[in-house]
Design a protein around this motif. Structure first.
Motif, mmCIF file in Angstrom:
data_model
loop_
_atom_site.group_PDB
_atom_site.id
_atom_site.type_symbol
_atom_site.label_atom_id
_atom_site.label_comp_id
_atom_site.label_asym_id
_atom_site.label_seq_id
_atom_site.Cartn_x
_atom_site.Cartn_y
_atom_site.Cartn_z
ATOM 1 N N ILE A 372 0.835 -1.183 0.058
ATOM 2 C CA ILE A 372 -0.023 -0.087 -0.066
ATOM 3 C C ILE A 372 0.968 1.241 -0.106
ATOM 4 C CG2 ILE A 372 -1.726 1.276 1.287
ATOM 5 C CD1 ILE A 372 -2.550 -1.371 2.341
ATOM 6 N N LEU A 376 1.195 4.053 -2.859
ATOM 7 C CA LEU A 376 1.034 5.760 -2.582
ATOM 8 C C LEU A 376 2.113 6.403 -2.788
ATOM 9 C CD1 LEU A 376 -1.881 4.943 0.487
ATOM 10 C CD2 LEU A 376 -2.106 5.336 -1.977
ATOM 11 N N ASN B 52 -1.963 -2.004 -13.678
ATOM 12 C CA ASN B 52 -0.563 -1.969 -13.052
ATOM 13 C C ASN B 52 0.435 -1.035 -13.461
ATOM 14 O OD1 ASN B 52 -1.520 -3.596 -10.788
ATOM 15 N ND2 ASN B 52 -0.645 -5.530 -11.872
ATOM 16 N N LEU B 57 2.983 0.871 -11.119
ATOM 17 C CA LEU B 57 3.640 -0.275 -10.168
ATOM 18 C C LEU B 57 4.457 -1.225 -11.132
ATOM 19 C CD1 LEU B 57 0.038 -0.771 -8.362
ATOM 20 C CD2 LEU B 57 2.099 0.334 -7.371
ATOM 21 N N ASP B 58 4.463 -0.989 -12.228
ATOM 22 C CA ASP B 58 5.223 -1.998 -12.953
ATOM 23 C C ASP B 58 5.632 -1.118 -14.219
ATOM 24 O OD1 ASP B 58 6.477 -4.483 -13.427
ATOM 25 O OD2 ASP B 58 4.544 -5.506 -13.845
ATOM 26 N N SER B 81 7.919 5.841 -8.192
ATOM 27 C CA SER B 81 7.236 6.384 -6.713
ATOM 28 C C SER B 81 6.990 7.623 -6.671
ATOM 29 C CB SER B 81 8.302 5.856 -5.580
ATOM 30 O OG SER B 81 8.519 4.589 -5.553
ATOM 31 N N GLU B 82 7.559 8.543 -7.257
ATOM 32 C CA GLU B 82 7.349 10.029 -7.330
ATOM 33 C C GLU B 82 6.160 10.041 -7.927
ATOM 34 O OE1 GLU B 82 9.947 11.799 -5.606
ATOM 35 O OE2 GLU B 82 8.677 13.756 -5.984
ATOM 36 N N ARG B 84 3.895 8.027 -8.919
ATOM 37 C CA ARG B 84 2.672 7.698 -8.177
ATOM 38 C C ARG B 84 2.170 8.629 -7.156
ATOM 39 N NH1 ARG B 84 5.220 2.704 -8.162
ATOM 40 N NH2 ARG B 84 6.191 2.921 -6.156
ATOM 41 N N SER B 85 3.197 9.071 -6.354
ATOM 42 C CA SER B 85 2.758 10.037 -5.245
ATOM 43 C C SER B 85 2.091 11.447 -5.773
ATOM 44 C CB SER B 85 3.705 10.368 -4.318
ATOM 45 O OG SER B 85 4.767 11.171 -4.733
ATOM 46 N N PHE B 90 -5.145 5.783 -6.072
ATOM 47 C CA PHE B 90 -5.452 4.450 -6.335
ATOM 48 C C PHE B 90 -6.673 4.125 -5.206
ATOM 49 C CE2 PHE B 90 -0.979 4.214 -7.566
ATOM 50 C CZ PHE B 90 -0.987 3.244 -8.500
ATOM 51 N N PHE B 92 -8.604 0.377 -4.334
ATOM 52 C CA PHE B 92 -8.314 -1.018 -4.391
ATOM 53 C C PHE B 92 -9.609 -1.863 -4.090
ATOM 54 C CE2 PHE B 92 -4.211 0.898 -3.512
ATOM 55 C CZ PHE B 92 -3.490 0.403 -4.613
ATOM 56 N N SER B 94 -9.996 -4.248 -2.042
ATOM 57 C CA SER B 94 -9.973 -4.640 -0.498
ATOM 58 C C SER B 94 -9.579 -3.449 0.110
ATOM 59 C CB SER B 94 -9.276 -5.653 -0.035
ATOM 60 O OG SER B 94 -7.822 -5.736 -1.145
ATOM 61 N N ASN B 96 -7.568 -1.576 1.032
ATOM 62 C CA ASN B 96 -5.881 -1.380 1.524
ATOM 63 C C ASN B 96 -5.874 0.017 2.181
ATOM 64 O OD1 ASN B 96 -5.185 -3.717 0.357
ATOM 65 N ND2 ASN B 96 -4.508 -2.609 -1.602
ATOM 66 N N LEU B 97 -6.486 -0.043 3.500
ATOM 67 C CA LEU B 97 -6.188 1.149 4.370
ATOM 68 C C LEU B 97 -5.082 0.596 5.362
ATOM 69 C CD1 LEU B 97 -9.619 2.285 4.991
ATOM 70 C CD2 LEU B 97 -8.100 3.069 3.417
ATOM 71 N N ILE B 98 -4.398 1.245 5.908
ATOM 72 C CA ILE B 98 -3.260 0.871 7.055
ATOM 73 C C ILE B 98 -4.053 0.694 8.286
ATOM 74 C CG2 ILE B 98 -1.368 1.411 8.275
ATOM 75 C CD1 ILE B 98 -0.290 2.685 5.565
ATOM 76 N N PRO B 110 -0.431 9.787 1.085
ATOM 77 C CA PRO B 110 0.259 9.997 -0.103
ATOM 78 C C PRO B 110 1.017 11.271 0.469
ATOM 79 C CG PRO B 110 -1.739 9.226 -0.476
ATOM 80 C CD PRO B 110 -1.812 9.347 1.020
ATOM 81 N N ARG B 157 -8.513 9.131 0.150
ATOM 82 C CA ARG B 157 -7.043 9.262 0.076
ATOM 83 C C ARG B 157 -6.690 9.306 -1.489
ATOM 84 N NH1 ARG B 157 -4.657 3.330 1.933
ATOM 85 N NH2 ARG B 157 -5.553 2.914 -0.058
#
Lengths: 468, 243
Positions: A372, A376, B52, B57-58, B81-82, B84-85, B90, B92, B94, B96-98, B110, B157
């Motif tokens: 995750i 993010l 993806n 992510l890929d 990564s940069e 994406r942020s 995103f 998902f 499920s 996908n929270l922390i 983010p 988010r």
């Protein structure tokens, strides 16, 4: 019994250090120096630690024990060192003690009446004074065991009479150990010897319980002459520097000249049917040099002189150097340090493995979270950093608990041993070791947290997101 | 409308034990600003692989992916990564929270990696939570929320970095019909506010909410049709009824 003066001062250092360790992060926390990522990583780490309290505790147990053991061992090593140093200080680290020793053939003699003539002489004393360089003080002493009684009462104390000069006070540093009155002075010796005496604390309390001994008189076994008490000493810690344990509290000090005129040169003794006499001019000569470096060369000169002027076959003297105790203490301390290094090494390994193990499990457990975070926008470095911070937070908490454990051991063990075994274990907190042990604990977190953190960072985000 | 994202001859191969698997075989697609695209197709069609790649992510085996004016297909891990942020959001299946974070903290994540976490952005996160109807649950943790509420947090988010494109992977897959409709209403409202949304779904009634449906099969685009949206947004779209 611990050396509380040291402990208290050290506690101040520890408190200051601990305050810095607590306040500095709080201060930094509110400055731009600590970025949002660091702040977030630390608070996440603390939350996770709290979430799995037992597991976290068990994983840092190695660190706790290791840190505690290092601090405690260092304290005991330092304690025995301090103890020795204190003893040396009492004896005087710059002192050389030359003693008369009864030669073996005299000691084993079976003759029923015999005058044993041996030991240090006034000539030796004068020669030392004239020939040895760097002397600050020379102290002649005449020592004999005696029954000590008050003149008008029937109490008795089996003590030791020491005939000496006013210099005793300087050489043995007892200026501040006088309870009442004064110590012997120059005027007690010259021009005519006076029959005055200074008594130890045990004698004062035994012979004059609840009374002021000053002005009262005492006598020694078989002698009629009465000595007037002019001073009483405080309790003094026994010393082992001159060989056997010397309990100063049972000592009576009289002017050397008065001692001579009291005894002559002959000391007669009777024991188990044997009647004998010893002729010893001086039982002990204490030489004080200016600095510690001069102790060994000077003692070598003393040895050379004594070997030259005394019968080589009848070795009737002995040289004691309190400084030797220092070396012995240093060896003890080094041994403690070796043990500490080993324990530190083992605890580092065990603690580190514990941390690595739990961190690897954590990474597997939180693979999805890693996915995750990566999705993010977290870079690999961010993930590494986060897990590294978690490892370091764990070991830091472990380090703090270890410091607590160490202190508990330092205070509890000597207390328990004293209470139940009546043995004294000297302990003195070694401040650098506290911070070093804590620092090592933190470093363990970095070293052993590194691999799991890198592993977390290398996870493929897509795979990690799919992880159940 | 200009292309906000464009893929050109996009190829993705996987080396699996059974040999080389071609997941994408040269896909060409343009996504315009404000698009609402449903990516559909049977399993193994390559729709998730495409998502993806679109989500950075890929990396593709061959071809190009332009996000805005940048070719992101050759960027390294940190650069992706940069991207994406900064530019992507995103959502998902499920959620996908922390788990250990609260609603607001989850929305903030983010921003953390952009180095933009401060008092100002905190208030923005609170506003977003209020916007998706969770203003009174700011300090709740995911376990204290229903599936629909969790997905609302995920949507908030995905908006926090003001992304160019929102990517949703079976966003309603775990939700019941009523909640799915609420979520789709929310996404529709966002789209009408100008957000570009690309979602993967295998449900036709969910795809109905999109303006454009791209069907995939065997790593190729089978069809790409634009249509009139069937569903209309509700009168108060961003604060739908909560479960």
């Amino acid at each position: 019994m611990m050396s509380f003066e040291n402990i208290d001062l050290n506690l101040v250092y520890i408190a200051l250090g601990a305050m810095t360790l607590v306040l500095l992060p709080i201060f930094l926390w509110h400055t731009p120096l600590v970025g949002a990522k660091t702040r977030n990583s630390i608070s996440t780490a603390i939350r996770n630690l709290w979430l799995h309290k037992l597991r976290s505790f068990l994983s840092v147990l190695g660190i706790i024990i290791g840190t505690g053991a290092v601090i405690a061992l260092m304290a005991f090593g330092e304690g025995s060192m301090q103890d020795a140093l204190d003893d040396i200080k009492r004896q005087g680290a710059t002192n050389i003690i030359v003693m008369s020793v009864k030669p073996p053939e005299e000691a084993t003699s079976t003759r029923r009446s015999f005058v044993a003539k041996y030991g240090l002489t006034d000539q030796d004393y004068n020669r030392f004074q004239q020939t040895l360089p760097n002397l600050v003080a020379t102290l002649p002493m005449r020592v004999f065991a005696a029954e000590i009684r008050p003149v008008i009462e029937s109490r008795m104390f089996q003590g030791r009479v020491v005939g000496t000069t006013a210099h005793y006070s300087t050489v043995y540093q007892i200026q501040d150990r006088i309870e009442r009155g004064r110590f012997l002075e120059e005027q007690d010796e010259n021009p005519v010897p006076r029959n005055v005496t200074v008594i130890g604390s045990a004698i004062a309390s035994t012979l004059f319980p609840g009374e002021d001994p000053l002005g009262k008189s005492i006598k020694f076994s078989g002698k009629d002459r009465a000595f007037t008490i002019v001073g009483v000493l405080k309790d003094r810690t026994p010393s082992t520097s001159a060989g056997d344990i010397e309990d100063y509290n049972g000592d009576v000090y009289i002017p050397l000249a008065a001692c001579r005129s009291l005894l002559g040169e002959l000391v007669v003794f009777r024991s188990s049917g044997m009647r004998g006499a010893e002729q010893v001019q001086l039982n002990r000569i204490v030489l004080t040099v200016q600095v510690m470096d001069q102790v060994r060369p000077t003692s070598e000169m003393v040895r050379a002189q004594l070997e030259e002027y005394h019968d080589r076959n009848k070795r009737d003297w002995e040289i004691k150097v309190p400084l030797d105790k220092l070396e012995q203490a240093e060896r003890t301390r080094d041994r403690y340090r070796m043990q500490m290094a080993m324990i530190a090494g083992i605890s580092l390994l065990v603690g580190g493995i514990g941390i690595m193990n739990i961190m690897l499990a954590t990474v597997t457990e939180r693979t999805r979270e890693i996915g995750i975070r990566r999705a993010l926008g977290a870079k690999r470095g961010d993930i590494t950093f986060q897990f590294l911070v978690e490892a370091v937070v764990q070991t830091t908490v472990g380090g703090v608990m270890g410091v607590g454990l160490g202190f508990a051991v330092i205070y509890a063990v000597p207390w328990l041993v004293l209470r139940y075994f009546e043995e004294r274990i000297p302990a003195a907190v070694h401040v650098p070791s506290v911070f070093m042990a804590f620092f090592v604990a933190v470093v363990v977190g970095v070293l052993f947290g590194w691999y799991p953190s890198r592993r977390a960072a290398r996870l493929d985000p897509i795979e990690a997101l799919r992880h159940e | 409308m200009s292309a906000i994202a464009r893929v050109v001859n996009l190829v993705k191969n996987y080396n699996l034990e059974g040999g080389l698997v071609q997941a994408l075989r040269g896909v060409n697609l343009d996504f315009e600003e404000g698009d609402f695209v449903a990516l559909m197709g049977p399993s193994g069609s390559g729709k998730s692989t495409l998502l993806n790649l679109l989500g950075c992510l890929d990396r593709p085996s061959a071809g190009h992916y332009y996000l805005g004016n940048q070719d992101v297909s050759q960027m390294d891990d940190d650069q992706l990564s940069e991207i994406r942020s900064r530019y992507l959001g995103f959502i998902f299946q499920s959620y996908n929270l922390i788990a250990q974070y609260t609603v607001v903290e989850n929305i903030q994540v983010p921003l953390l990696y952009q180095g933009k976490m401060n008092q100002q952005t905190y208030h923005r996160c609170v506003r977003l939570a209020q916007m998706v109807g969770l203003g009174d649950r700011l300090d709740h943790r995911p376990t204290q929320l229903s599936g629909g509420q969790q997905q609302r947090v995920a949507i908030a988010r995905s908006l926090v970095n003001n992304p160019h494109v929102i990517l949703a992977d079976e966003a309603t897959g775990n939700l019941d019909t009523k909640t799915s409709i609420e979520i789709m209403e929310l996404l529709t409202a966002l789209n009408e506010m100008g957000k570009t949304i690309i979602m993967v779904t295998h449900e036709n009634d969910i795809a109905e909410w999109a303006r454009r449906v791209v069907r995939m099969r065997d790593g190729n685009v089978e069809s790409d049709e634009r249509k009139r949206r069937v569903h209309r947004r509700p009168t108060n779209p961003l604060v739908g009824s909560r479960r």
